[in-house]
Design an enzyme around this catalytic site. Structure first.
Site: not given
Length: 444
Positions: A301-304, A340, A344, A371-372, A401
């Site tokens: 199941e490849p996605g990225r 991301r 991460y 505002c972070e 993602y």
């Protein structure tokens, strides 16, 4: 004899190693992907904007088909999904794995055959299961014991549904602790070591309307070594052998999930697809032979690994601020379109495009507009020292993602997606407008 030109070309090739294969520099300071200058894409669609190279997506689908000719390859929709992506994946012969009724409905209403779709999820809602059964999804992956009775009741005594069981092989793999899902004591799957997987399988076998076709596992994301997959094959075949002894069960399928690592910056390691295919097939055949079992059909199941390297994010610089020893380059996007780095610690390699400069590069931190304090897109990267407001920055490996995890923070609206192909650019997903945001708010 190596010339200065040769060295410059080699340096450019190295810088572009994580970009789509179609990427070229038609003139100094600019880049084109899919035959379309990125600066033109930004001018036409505004910024921020995601750019997706259709040929890169298709080529990566074909690379999987070539490396795994006897394997069922499912594109992991959670990485990025839109109707065009569904169409491309179907045309290239891949199946699809989805995690919600929304992903499933979009796929089927775009014309994707429901029988070639697998439904995942550690906490499937009643709507998820109802939609899957109504549309005739190919398999449902059971992730917890409570799903068994719920699914059996929904199918009904005269119905039939093929299912798999997600097991936890107890293997730590992945690029960050938050994306390691093959270890014990986390929310996904059923543990082999404590017997929960075996108990759930026994319960499924007592439900005649549920047909158990195989076992599923997903070790995590951003895995760059083949070894964890081989260990997973051995442990799952071991479980399969015990199930055969206890129940006379012969399982036809083994789903090893995805998580295939890609490079986000030049020089980073990526999972070698050819080596993975060769070694997994060998390991599976040898383990099954030793256990006296037929070799099940492999599913991956490849996605990225399909969507990620095909995408580029384009931003416009809004401000440059020098504070102490740091230079901050603020752009018109940020954690609402790419959370991301904050989640991460992912690191990217942004590039100045749209103009040529001979000024030396200097270390900067590219930050977003939100505002972070943690709204950082790329920390401690090098950009030309004369970067200024109005400049255009391109971030490669932005196809997975990003939009799928985008949020409505600060109500800035999610960016559009444009596809490039053979010199043409077209809109796939339009920008989220203020009217879109207003229309959902019914509070007055």
């Amino acid at each position: 004899m190596t010339t200065v030109h040769d060295t410059a070309v080699a340096s450019l090739a190295g810088d572009l190693s994580v970009w789509p294969a179609s990427t070229v520099e038609p003139r100094r300071g600019d880049l084109a992907v899919g035959g379309v200058p990125l600066a033109e894409v930004a001018d036409r669609f505004g910024t921020p904007v995601y750019v997706l190279d259709e040929n890169e997506v298709r080529d990566r689908c074909r690379a999987y088909q070539d490396a795994f000719p006897d394997t069922e390859v499912l594109y992991a929709a959670k990485a990025f999904l839109c109707r065009a992506m569904i169409h491309w994946v179907r045309e290239e012969g891949l199946g699809l794995d989805v995690c919600s009724a929304g992903e499933l409905e979009l796929a089927v209403t775009t014309g994707f055959p429901a029988e070639r779709i697998v439904l995942h999820g550690n906490a499937k809602s009643p709507r998820d299961l109802e939609t899957a059964l109504r549309l005739g999804v190919g398999r449902i992956v059971i992730d917890s014991p409570s799903e068994i009775a719920r699914l059996a009741a929904a199918v009904g005594p005269r119905g039939h549904q093929r299912v798999m069981v997600r097991v936890v092989p107890g293997i730590s793999a992945g690029g960050h602790e938050k994306i390691r899902t093959g270890t014990e004591d986390q929310k996904f799957g059923l543990s082999i070591s404590d017997g929960y997987a075996q108990h759930a399988i026994a319960r499924i076998l007592d439900q005649p309307q549920l047909e158990l076709t195989g076992l599923h596992c997903h070790l995590g994301s951003q895995i760059t070594s083949v070894k964890p997959y081989l260990a997973a094959v051995r442990r799952i075949v071991g479980l399969t052998a015990r199930l055969h002894e206890q129940h006379g069960l012969v399982l036809r399928e083994l789903d090893l999930g995805g998580g295939h690592g890609i490079a986000y910056r030049p020089g980073e390691q990526a999972l070698d697809l050819t080596t993975l295919a060769r070694k997994v097939r060998t390991e599976l055949a040898e383990a099954c032979a030793a256990a006296g079992l037929p070799v099940p059909r492999l599913i991956i199941e490849p996605g990225r690994a399909i969507a990620g390297p095909a995408g580029i994010a384009l931003y416009r610089v809004l401000a440059v601020k020098r504070t102490g020893s740091h230079t901050y380059v603020a752009v018109d996007g940020g954690m609402s379109d790419n959370p991301r780095p904050a989640l991460y610690g992912v690191r990217y390699a942004p590039r100045l495009i749209g103009r040529h400069t001979t000024v030396e590069r200097a270390p900067v931190t590219v930050v977003g507009r939100h505002c972070e304090a943690g709204d950082v897109l790329a920390a401690d990267v090098e950009l030309p020292a004369d970067v200024h407001p109005g400049d255009l920055l391109a971030v490669p490996v932005a196809g997975a993602y990003h939009l799928s995890m985008a949020s409505g923070y600060n109500l800035v609206g999610r960016p559009p997606v444009a596809a490039v192909h053979d010199g043409h650019a077209r809109l796939l997903v339009r920008r989220e407008s203020l009217e879109d945001i207003r229309s959902r708010d019914v509070g007055l």
